[in-house]
Design an enzyme around this catalytic site. Structure first.
Site, mmCIF file in Angstrom:
data_model
loop_
_atom_site.group_PDB
_atom_site.id
_atom_site.type_symbol
_atom_site.label_atom_id
_atom_site.label_comp_id
_atom_site.label_asym_id
_atom_site.label_seq_id
_atom_site.Cartn_x
_atom_site.Cartn_y
_atom_site.Cartn_z
ATOM 1 N N ALA A 157 0.842 -1.194 0.000
ATOM 2 C CA ALA A 157 0.000 0.000 0.000
ATOM 3 C C ALA A 157 0.880 1.248 0.000
ATOM 4 O O ALA A 157 2.090 1.170 -0.217
ATOM 5 C CB ALA A 157 -0.922 -0.007 1.210
ATOM 6 N N ASN A 158 0.290 2.409 0.207
ATOM 7 C CA ASN A 158 1.057 3.647 0.293
ATOM 8 C C ASN A 158 0.391 4.583 1.290
ATOM 9 O O ASN A 158 -0.646 4.255 1.859
ATOM 10 C CB ASN A 158 1.197 4.291 -1.093
ATOM 11 C CG ASN A 158 -0.150 4.640 -1.690
ATOM 12 O OD1 ASN A 158 -0.875 5.484 -1.165
ATOM 13 N ND2 ASN A 158 -0.518 3.966 -2.774
ATOM 14 N N ARG A 159 0.968 5.749 1.498
ATOM 15 C CA ARG A 159 0.541 6.641 2.579
ATOM 16 C C ARG A 159 -0.630 7.545 2.243
ATOM 17 O O ARG A 159 -0.953 8.443 3.019
ATOM 18 C CB ARG A 159 1.715 7.543 3.005
ATOM 19 C CG ARG A 159 2.864 6.803 3.624
ATOM 20 C CD ARG A 159 3.929 7.803 4.076
ATOM 21 N NE ARG A 159 5.159 7.120 4.438
ATOM 22 C CZ ARG A 159 5.326 6.482 5.596
ATOM 23 N NH1 ARG A 159 4.361 6.463 6.495
ATOM 24 N NH2 ARG A 159 6.468 5.867 5.839
#
Ligand code: CTP
Ligand code: CA
Length: 225
Positions: free
Chosen positions: A33-35
């Site tokens: 995933a990412n932020r």
């Protein structure tokens, strides 16, 4: 109040917005995933709805309430996001605010276990580019807007993305460490189009959304008249 809210700047138009991150499964319990928080995309969707548009939001997993006045469709992976966007078309305006994972793994059917073989290596394949595919597809909305999250050479990269993906506008921002844009409340955007570059001040994401929606109304209005 609000009952007579006809005549909004985007009245009668359908706007599709992608928002948030995507999650790409590695096995049944893990993902890449990412932020991205979804704050900017959700704020744009809400602002477009306030301007009178019918808004469909295709959102990755976020910890935010659904944007008011919008139809929100929740998905997890980039491929699911693409399918949901295609199902939501046709639209007059497409805004790709999601931080789509660039790569996905071939997920294992069972949970990967620690063992003698040591740390597993992940082999990744590239995800479809949703923005490019909408922008170059048969159902192209009249206005297609992308984002560019960069840590260096922001304007040059944004101009390259504008050309490569065939969109009308890119909202470029600096997401390098310390700016707090990813996940934070503020955004400092540059609006990049073929007409040139506009540097916007550091604003709350809600205010970036308001400004962007006002610009979209202006651009689409100019095109219609
Ligand atoms: N985007 C998309 N689908 C992808 C990747 C990106 O729709 N698979 C969209 C994003 O929503 C954003 C724009 O493309 O509007 C630019 O995303 P960005 O990650 O900055 O660009 P990439 O083309 O993925 O290039 P890179 O990450 O290498 O800078
Ligand atoms: Ca990317």
């Amino acid at each position: 109040e609000g009952l007579l809210a006809s005549g909004g700047a985007l009245e009668g138009l359908h706007v599709v917005v992608t928002s948030g991150p995507t999650h790409e499964p590695i096995d049944p319990v893990r993902y890449i995933a990412n932020r991205s928080s979804g704050r900017q995309g959700h704020a744009i969707a809400a602002a477009a709805a306030r301007a009178g548009a019918r808004v469909t939001v295709i959102s990755g997993p976020v910890a935010l309430p659904d944007p008011p006045g919008c139809e929100t469709i929740r998905i997890e992976s980039a491929r699911d996001m693409l399918a949901a966007v295609e199902a939501a078309l046709p639209a007059d305006i497409f805004v790709a605010a999601a931080a789509v994972a660039d790569w996905r793994a071939e997920p294992a059917v069972d949970k990967i276990k620690k063992g003698e073989r040591g740390a597993p290596s992940l082999s990744l394949v590239e995800n479809p580019d949703i923005l490019a595919s909408v922008s170059r597809g048969p159902n192209r909305p009249r206005l297609v807007v992308g984002f560019a999250a960069e840590t260096r050479d922001i304007i040059r990269h944004a101009q390259e993305k504008l050309a490569r993906k065939g969109c009308d506008l890119i909202v470029a921002n600096d997401v390098s460490e310390g700016t707090g844009v990813f996940g934070g409340a503020m955004n400092q955007a540059h609006l990049v189009s073929r007409a040139g570059v506009e540097d916007w001040p550091r604003l709350r994401k809600e205010d970036v959304a308001e400004r962007l929606v006002a610009r979209l109304a202006q651009l689409i209005g100019g095109e219609m008249s």
